[in-house]
Design an enzyme around this catalytic site. Structure first.
Site, PDB file in Angstrom:
ATOM      1  N   LEU A   1      46.024 100.157  70.900  1.00 55.75           N
ATOM      2  CA  LEU A   1      44.850 100.887  70.418  1.00 55.75           C
ATOM      3  C   LEU A   1      43.902  99.961  69.653  1.00 55.75           C
TER       4      LEU A   1
ATOM      5  N   ARG B   1      52.661  91.112  56.626  1.00 50.57           N
ATOM      6  CA  ARG B   1      53.612  91.212  55.507  1.00 50.57           C
ATOM      7  C   ARG B   1      53.413  90.109  54.478  1.00 50.57           C
TER       8      ARG B   1
ATOM      9  N   TYR C   1      52.384 112.803  61.298  1.00 43.76           N
ATOM     10  CA  TYR C   1      53.593 113.026  60.501  1.00 43.76           C
ATOM     11  C   TYR C   1      53.520 112.331  59.140  1.00 43.76           C
TER      12      TYR C   1
ATOM     13  N   LYS D   1      53.629 105.659  56.407  1.00 43.49           N
ATOM     14  CA  LYS D   1      52.307 106.221  56.733  1.00 43.49           C
ATOM     15  C   LYS D   1      51.858 107.197  55.638  1.00 43.49           C
TER      16      LYS D   1
ATOM     17  N   PRO E   1      46.079 109.782  64.757  1.00 38.50           N
ATOM     18  CA  PRO E   1      46.122 110.071  66.197  1.00 38.50           C
ATOM     19  C   PRO E   1      47.401 110.813  66.578  1.00 38.50           C
ATOM     20  N   GLY E   2      47.281 111.668  67.578  1.00 35.71           N
ATOM     21  CA  GLY E   2      48.460 112.204  68.264  1.00 35.71           C
ATOM     22  C   GLY E   2      48.856 111.195  69.323  1.00 35.71           C
TER      23      GLY E   2
ATOM     24  N   ARG F   1      59.024 101.801  72.402  1.00 36.44           N
ATOM     25  CA  ARG F   1      59.888 101.950  71.227  1.00 36.44           C
ATOM     26  C   ARG F   1      60.166 103.398  70.844  1.00 36.44           C
TER      27      ARG F   1
HETATM   28  C1  HXC Z   1      67.994  99.993  64.671  1.00 33.85           C
HETATM   29  C2  HXC Z   1      66.722  98.057  64.569  1.00 33.85           C
HETATM   30  C3  HXC Z   1      66.119  98.377  65.822  1.00 33.85           C
HETATM   31  C4  HXC Z   1      66.529  99.585  66.470  1.00 33.85           C
HETATM   32  C5  HXC Z   1      65.278  96.511  65.103  1.00 33.85           C
HETATM   33  N1  HXC Z   1      66.179  96.882  64.178  1.00 33.85           N
HETATM   34  N2  HXC Z   1      65.230  97.390  66.106  1.00 33.85           N
HETATM   35  N3  HXC Z   1      67.636  98.850  63.991  1.00 33.85           N
HETATM   36  N4  HXC Z   1      67.462 100.351  65.848  1.00 33.85           N
HETATM   37  N5  HXC Z   1      66.016  99.951  67.638  1.00 33.85           N
HETATM   38  C6  HXC Z   1      66.543  96.187  62.953  1.00 33.85           C
HETATM   39  C7  HXC Z   1      67.057  94.775  63.203  1.00 33.85           C
HETATM   40  O1  HXC Z   1      68.427  94.771  63.566  1.00 33.85           O
HETATM   41  C8  HXC Z   1      66.801  94.141  61.818  1.00 33.85           C
HETATM   42  O2  HXC Z   1      67.756  94.557  60.876  1.00 33.85           O
HETATM   43  C9  HXC Z   1      65.499  94.781  61.393  1.00 33.85           C
HETATM   44  O3  HXC Z   1      65.387  96.002  62.144  1.00 33.85           O
HETATM   45  C10 HXC Z   1      64.277  93.905  61.692  1.00 33.85           C
HETATM   46  O4  HXC Z   1      64.292  93.605  63.079  1.00 33.85           O
HETATM   47  P1  HXC Z   1      63.573  92.308  63.655  1.00 33.85           P
HETATM   48  O5  HXC Z   1      63.654  92.374  65.132  1.00 33.85           O
HETATM   49  O6  HXC Z   1      64.105  91.085  62.968  1.00 33.85           O
HETATM   50  O7  HXC Z   1      62.086  92.545  63.096  1.00 33.85           O
HETATM   51  P2  HXC Z   1      60.704  91.963  63.574  1.00 33.85           P
HETATM   52  O8  HXC Z   1      60.894  90.782  64.471  1.00 33.85           O
HETATM   53  O9  HXC Z   1      59.901  91.813  62.350  1.00 33.85           O
HETATM   54  O10 HXC Z   1      60.106  93.146  64.512  1.00 33.85           O
HETATM   55  C11 HXC Z   1      59.662  94.334  63.969  1.00 33.85           C
HETATM   56  C12 HXC Z   1      59.986  95.536  64.867  1.00 33.85           C
HETATM   57  C13 HXC Z   1      59.524  95.301  66.317  1.00 33.85           C
HETATM   58  C14 HXC Z   1      59.318  96.755  64.221  1.00 33.85           C
HETATM   59  C15 HXC Z   1      61.496  95.769  64.879  1.00 33.85           C
HETATM   60  O11 HXC Z   1      59.812  96.441  67.117  1.00 33.85           O
HETATM   61  C16 HXC Z   1      58.045  95.000  66.387  1.00 33.85           C
HETATM   62  O12 HXC Z   1      57.660  93.838  66.325  1.00 33.85           O
HETATM   63  N6  HXC Z   1      57.172  96.051  66.508  1.00 33.85           N
HETATM   64  C17 HXC Z   1      55.722  95.895  66.504  1.00 33.85           C
HETATM   65  C18 HXC Z   1      55.009  96.860  67.403  1.00 33.85           C
HETATM   66  C19 HXC Z   1      55.405  98.308  67.242  1.00 33.85           C
HETATM   67  O13 HXC Z   1      56.458  98.628  66.679  1.00 33.85           O
HETATM   68  N7  HXC Z   1      54.576  99.181  67.810  1.00 33.85           N
HETATM   69  C20 HXC Z   1      54.825 100.607  67.787  1.00 33.85           C
HETATM   70  C21 HXC Z   1      53.872 101.262  66.882  1.00 33.85           C
HETATM   71  S1  HXC Z   1      53.866 102.910  67.352  1.00 33.85           S
HETATM   72  P3  HXC Z   1      69.044  93.634  60.463  1.00 33.85           P
HETATM   73  O14 HXC Z   1      69.730  94.393  59.393  1.00 33.85           O
HETATM   74  O15 HXC Z   1      69.864  93.501  61.721  1.00 33.85           O
HETATM   75  O16 HXC Z   1      68.485  92.323  59.996  1.00 33.85           O
HETATM   76  C22 HXC Z   1      53.524 103.875  66.069  1.00 33.85           C
HETATM   77  C23 HXC Z   1      53.197 105.274  66.565  1.00 33.85           C
HETATM   78  C24 HXC Z   1      53.466 106.360  65.627  1.00 33.85           C
HETATM   79  O17 HXC Z   1      53.538 103.503  64.944  1.00 33.85           O
HETATM   80  C25 HXC Z   1      53.173 107.767  66.119  1.00 33.85           C
HETATM   81  C26 HXC Z   1      53.386 108.103  67.550  1.00 33.85           C
HETATM   82  C27 HXC Z   1      52.967 109.486  67.938  1.00 33.85           C
HETATM   83  P1  NAP Z   2      51.102  98.558  69.541  1.00 38.12           P
HETATM   84  O1  NAP Z   2      50.455  98.410  70.863  1.00 38.12           O
HETATM   85  O2  NAP Z   2      52.545  98.263  69.396  1.00 38.12           O
HETATM   86  O3  NAP Z   2      50.265  97.730  68.513  1.00 38.12           O
HETATM   87  C1  NAP Z   2      50.742  97.332  67.276  1.00 38.12           C
HETATM   88  C2  NAP Z   2      49.982  96.084  66.878  1.00 38.12           C
HETATM   89  O4  NAP Z   2      50.409  95.694  65.576  1.00 38.12           O
HETATM   90  C3  NAP Z   2      50.210  94.907  67.813  1.00 38.12           C
HETATM   91  O5  NAP Z   2      48.989  94.309  68.134  1.00 38.12           O
HETATM   92  C4  NAP Z   2      51.091  93.963  67.006  1.00 38.12           C
HETATM   93  O6  NAP Z   2      50.787  92.625  67.342  1.00 38.12           O
HETATM   94  C5  NAP Z   2      50.653  94.294  65.594  1.00 38.12           C
HETATM   95  N1  NAP Z   2      51.688  93.990  64.606  1.00 38.12           N
HETATM   96  C6  NAP Z   2      52.943  94.511  64.543  1.00 38.12           C
HETATM   97  N2  NAP Z   2      53.609  93.967  63.524  1.00 38.12           N
HETATM   98  C7  NAP Z   2      52.769  93.089  62.925  1.00 38.12           C
HETATM   99  C8  NAP Z   2      52.887  92.226  61.821  1.00 38.12           C
HETATM  100  N3  NAP Z   2      54.007  92.136  61.097  1.00 38.12           N
HETATM  101  N4  NAP Z   2      51.812  91.452  61.472  1.00 38.12           N
HETATM  102  C9  NAP Z   2      50.677  91.531  62.201  1.00 38.12           C
HETATM  103  N5  NAP Z   2      50.497  92.324  63.248  1.00 38.12           N
HETATM  104  C10 NAP Z   2      51.544  93.092  63.616  1.00 38.12           C
HETATM  105  O7  NAP Z   2      50.924 100.081  69.014  1.00 38.12           O
HETATM  106  P2  NAP Z   2      49.707 101.113  69.168  1.00 38.12           P
HETATM  107  O8  NAP Z   2      50.212 102.302  69.873  1.00 38.12           O
HETATM  108  O9  NAP Z   2      48.492 100.415  69.650  1.00 38.12           O
HETATM  109  O10 NAP Z   2      49.517 101.526  67.638  1.00 38.12           O
HETATM  110  C11 NAP Z   2      48.362 101.147  66.893  1.00 38.12           C
HETATM  111  C12 NAP Z   2      48.282 102.003  65.645  1.00 38.12           C
HETATM  112  O11 NAP Z   2      48.145 103.379  66.010  1.00 38.12           O
HETATM  113  C13 NAP Z   2      49.510 101.936  64.746  1.00 38.12           C
HETATM  114  O12 NAP Z   2      49.093 102.015  63.389  1.00 38.12           O
HETATM  115  C14 NAP Z   2      50.272 103.173  65.116  1.00 38.12           C
HETATM  116  O13 NAP Z   2      51.117 103.621  64.089  1.00 38.12           O
HETATM  117  C15 NAP Z   2      49.127 104.140  65.345  1.00 38.12           C
HETATM  118  N6  NAP Z   2      49.454 105.307  66.156  1.00 38.12           N
HETATM  119  C16 NAP Z   2      49.682 105.170  67.482  1.00 38.12           C
HETATM  120  C17 NAP Z   2      49.937 106.285  68.232  1.00 38.12           C
HETATM  121  C18 NAP Z   2      50.148 106.213  69.712  1.00 38.12           C
HETATM  122  O14 NAP Z   2      50.387 107.255  70.332  1.00 38.12           O
HETATM  123  N7  NAP Z   2      50.028 105.059  70.331  1.00 38.12           N
HETATM  124  C19 NAP Z   2      49.991 107.549  67.620  1.00 38.12           C
HETATM  125  C20 NAP Z   2      49.763 107.642  66.256  1.00 38.12           C
HETATM  126  C21 NAP Z   2      49.491 106.506  65.531  1.00 38.12           C
HETATM  127  P3  NAP Z   2      51.894  91.452  67.393  1.00 38.12           P
HETATM  128  O15 NAP Z   2      53.123  92.027  67.985  1.00 38.12           O
HETATM  129  O16 NAP Z   2      51.225  90.406  68.230  1.00 38.12           O
HETATM  130  O17 NAP Z   2      52.069  90.991  65.976  1.00 38.12           O
END
Ligand code: HXC
Ligand code: NAP
Length: 292
Positions: free
Chosen positions: A26, A74, A155, A170, A196-197, A207
């Site tokens: 997004l 972070r 949420y 959040k 957003p929904g 994820r």
């Molecule tokens: C349980 C988990 C896990 C899982 C990771 N961990 N995945 N635990 N179940 N599925 C644990 C690991 O074992 C570790 O703990 C700790 O979490 C950190 O994991 P790392 O992989 O070392 O972290 P990192 O490399 O910083 O990655 C962060 C991350 C990863 C959040 C885990 O998924 C990521 O990079 N996400 C970024 C993008 C993202 O998440 N996008 C979605 C946004 S959607 P231990 O104890 O083992 O060290 C969103 C939408 C909301 O927000 C609303 C929708 C309607």
């Molecule tokens: P996404 O595609 O996974 O995007 C998340 C972004 O955050 C990526 O560009 C990622 O880039 C960056 N990011 C994650 N961890 C980071 C870190 N530690 N430092 C810097 N950048 C980091 O998810 P998305 O669906 O577009 O979500 C965007 C926003 O919308 C989020 O706030 C999410 O909670 C919100 N949202 C999404 C939905 C949905 O339905 N998609 C619904 C409600 C709310 P890198 O991995 O390269 O770092």
């Protein structure tokens, strides 16, 4: 209609906007529209290769100017570097979009302390880091107007099972949005949020709906308007809130979810499935009660 760009040409001309997580999902869609509307955009995330690729793609597509800066939200020192690089490249900054997030589904009791912290650190601490660094800058420079826009979720106020760290974080971002809307308005800083929904992105879907969960739970069925969100309609709202057209909106959270969260909330919403014939029968039964 909702798939079309909404604002008039040059609505963001001259603005410099920083988008965290701007290289994918997004964040990338909102960045694209900001560029089309004439803004310069700084995109940040942990992955510089991805950001550089996005920069080339977005500049080619929009004719706008993009600066890519690697930054883990972070780390406060890395956030300060984003601010420095932005000022070096563009001389100023007008808007901050706190969009970066981390999230995954899990029963809470399965989470390690570090897993919980990881989500809190990305979502809450990351948004705090950018807000604090940029807010301090705007106050010091006595900049007349600037805007913070935070992406939360619905949420943030209802809470949600199985994404407890994300819901907790959040909710904190929402509290920060409303608190600073009052405290920093005197410095010309507006603070708003979008909730957003479901808007399909690879990052979120991989994820939150891994494997066949996508097919098992048809997300569309949860939404009264019967569909998921289209990225452009979110971008339209974000651009409006970033623009000077929304100068009187401060401290607001705007939900864009087709009515999804309310459908889950209303006591009698399950009556959606009752047929016309059944309603005739129920009405007769209720009216007959009065006669007795
Ligand atoms: C349980 C988990 C896990 C899982 C990771 N961990 N995945 N635990 N179940 N599925 C644990 C690991 O074992 C570790 O703990 C700790 O979490 C950190 O994991 P790392 O992989 O070392 O972290 P990192 O490399 O910083 O990655 C962060 C991350 C990863 C959040 C885990 O998924 C990521 O990079 N996400 C970024 C993008 C993202 O998440 N996008 C979605 C946004 S959607 P231990 O104890 O083992 O060290 C969103 C939408 C909301 O927000 C609303 C929708 C309607
Ligand atoms: P996404 O595609 O996974 O995007 C998340 C972004 O955050 C990526 O560009 C990622 O880039 C960056 N990011 C994650 N961890 C980071 C870190 N530690 N430092 C810097 N950048 C980091 O998810 P998305 O669906 O577009 O979500 C965007 C926003 O919308 C989020 O706030 C999410 O909670 C919100 N949202 C999404 C939905 C949905 O339905 N998609 C619904 C409600 C709310 P890198 O991995 O390269 O770092």
């Amino acid at each position: 209609m909702f798939q079309k760009p909404m604002l008039k040409d040059n609505a963001l001309k001259g603005k410099v906007i920083v988008v965290t997580g701007g290289g994918s999902g997004l964040g990338k869609s909102m960045t694209t529209y900001f560029l089309k509307l004439g803004a310069h955009v700084v995109i940040t995330s942990r992955n510089i290769e991805k950001l550089n690729k996005a920069k080339i793609e977005l500049e080619g597509k929009t004719g706008g100017k993009v600066l890519a800066v690697q930054c883990d939200v972070r780390n406060y020192s890395e956030v300060e570097v984003v601010l420095e690089e932005t000022l070096k490249e563009f001389g100023k900054v007008d808007g901050l979009l706190n969009n970066a997030a981390g999230n995954f589904i899990s029963p809470t009791e399965r989470l390690s302390a570090n897993a919980f912290d990881t989500i809190i650190d990305i979502v809450l601490k990351g948004s705090k880091n950018f807000t604090l660094a940029f807010g301090k800058h705007w106050i010091k420079e006595k900049q007349k107007t600037s805007t913070i826009l935070n992406i939360v979720t619905t949420y943030a106020w209802t809470g949600s099972a199985y994404v407890v760290p994300s819901a907790t974080a959040k909710a904190g971002v929402l509290a920060m949005t409303r608190s600073l809307a009052v405290e920093w308005a005197k410095y010309g800083i507006r603070s708003n949020a979008i909730a957003p929904g479901p808007f399909p992105t690879k990052g979120a879907w991989d994820r939150l709906l891994p494997g066949d969960l996508k097919d098992k739970f048809d997300i569309k069925k949860k939404v009264p308007v019967g569909r998921v969100g289209v990225h452009q309609e979110l971008a339209n709202l974000a651009a409006y809130l970033m623009s000077d057209f929304s100068a009187y909106i401060n401290g607001e959270v705007i939900t864009i979810d087709g009515g999804e969260w309310l459908k889950g909330a209303g006591e009698f919403n399950m009556l959606e499935d009752v047929s016309e014939e059944m309603w005739d029968m129920l009405e007769t039964m209720i009216r007959n009660k009065k006669k007795k």
